[in-house]
Design an enzyme around this catalytic site. Structure first.
Site, PDB file in Angstrom:
ATOM      1  N   SER A 136      10.054   1.175   2.317  1.00  0.00           N
ATOM      2  CA  SER A 136       8.974   0.317   2.818  1.00  0.00           C
ATOM      3  C   SER A 136       9.177  -0.111   4.257  1.00  0.00           C
ATOM      4  O   SER A 136      10.298  -0.259   4.729  1.00  0.00           O
ATOM      5  CB  SER A 136       8.888  -0.957   1.971  1.00  0.00           C
ATOM      6  OG  SER A 136       8.648  -0.662   0.615  1.00  0.00           O
ATOM      7  N   VAL A 149       1.632  -6.979   5.026  1.00  0.00           N
ATOM      8  CA  VAL A 149       1.224  -5.676   4.506  1.00  0.00           C
ATOM      9  C   VAL A 149       2.464  -4.796   4.450  1.00  0.00           C
ATOM     10  O   VAL A 149       3.082  -4.512   5.468  1.00  0.00           O
ATOM     11  CB  VAL A 149       0.139  -5.044   5.399  1.00  0.00           C
ATOM     12  CG1 VAL A 149      -0.273  -3.687   4.839  1.00  0.00           C
ATOM     13  CG2 VAL A 149      -1.068  -5.966   5.527  1.00  0.00           C
ATOM     14  N   GLU A 150       2.812  -4.395   3.244  1.00  0.00           N
ATOM     15  CA  GLU A 150       3.950  -3.515   3.015  1.00  0.00           C
ATOM     16  C   GLU A 150       3.412  -2.091   2.845  1.00  0.00           C
ATOM     17  O   GLU A 150       2.551  -1.847   2.006  1.00  0.00           O
ATOM     18  CB  GLU A 150       4.698  -3.953   1.749  1.00  0.00           C
ATOM     19  CG  GLU A 150       5.882  -3.092   1.389  1.00  0.00           C
ATOM     20  CD  GLU A 150       6.584  -3.568   0.104  1.00  0.00           C
ATOM     21  OE1 GLU A 150       7.539  -2.888  -0.303  1.00  0.00           O
ATOM     22  OE2 GLU A 150       6.157  -4.583  -0.474  1.00  0.00           O
ATOM     23  N   LEU A 151       3.895  -1.189   3.660  1.00  0.00           N
ATOM     24  CA  LEU A 151       3.541   0.225   3.533  1.00  0.00           C
ATOM     25  C   LEU A 151       4.731   0.916   2.898  1.00  0.00           C
ATOM     26  O   LEU A 151       5.861   0.771   3.386  1.00  0.00           O
ATOM     27  CB  LEU A 151       3.233   0.831   4.892  1.00  0.00           C
ATOM     28  CG  LEU A 151       2.098   0.182   5.691  1.00  0.00           C
ATOM     29  CD1 LEU A 151       1.969   0.860   7.041  1.00  0.00           C
ATOM     30  CD2 LEU A 151       0.797   0.238   4.916  1.00  0.00           C
ATOM     31  N   LEU A 173       0.853  -1.181   0.000  1.00  0.00           N
ATOM     32  CA  LEU A 173       0.000   0.000   0.000  1.00  0.00           C
ATOM     33  C   LEU A 173       0.890   1.231   0.000  1.00  0.00           C
ATOM     34  O   LEU A 173       1.819   1.329   0.795  1.00  0.00           O
ATOM     35  CB  LEU A 173      -0.898   0.012   1.236  1.00  0.00           C
ATOM     36  CG  LEU A 173      -1.747  -1.240   1.469  1.00  0.00           C
ATOM     37  CD1 LEU A 173      -2.472  -1.149   2.806  1.00  0.00           C
ATOM     38  CD2 LEU A 173      -2.731  -1.441   0.327  1.00  0.00           C
TER      39      LEU A 173
END
Length: 125
Positions: free
Chosen positions: A107, A118-120, A72
């Site tokens: 990230s 979940v990768e931000l 995301l």
């Protein structure tokens, strides 16, 4: 004929409230529920939540908890890191340099309550 973009993804959760606490409470998505369908909105994207494997058909052949790994894009990765640390939510890794669909990104990684990675990420300037 060309593909343009992803409209939405579907994840399956074994605990709707924990899922909402993560995506709404921690990450700031907006939750809407209509006729038993749970959807999370952010930007111009949607994450649909199924509370039972294969809840709505057609569905994936083998839906399961914690099998997704997705990225995301955020506006300020450092602010997200600070917020997540303040909430005492465990960070798996980051902030690290990676490559996104449009170039270099920074990230950090989290597991949601179901074990999805979940990768931000924020694009490098």
């Amino acid at each position: 004929m060309t593909l343009q973009r992803i409209d939405h993804l579907v994840i399956t959760t074994h605990d709707l409230q924990s899922c909402l606490d993560f995506y709404v409470g921690l990450l700031g998505m907006r939750h809407e529920s209509h006729a038993g369908h749970h959807n999370l909105y952010f930007g111009d994207c949607k994450l649909s939540i199924h509370t039972v494997k294969g809840e709505f058909t057609p569905a994936a052949t083998h839906p399961t908890y914690g099998s997704h790994d997705f990225c995301l894009i955020v506006d300020d990765i450092e602010s997200f890191r600070q917020h997540i640390e303040q909430q005492r939510y465990p960070i798996v890794e980051g902030i690290v340099d990676r490559n996104g669909a449009r170039g270099p990104i920074r990230s950090l990684y989290l597991y949601d309550p179901d074990g999805n990675l979940v990768e931000l990420s924020q694009y490098a300037e």
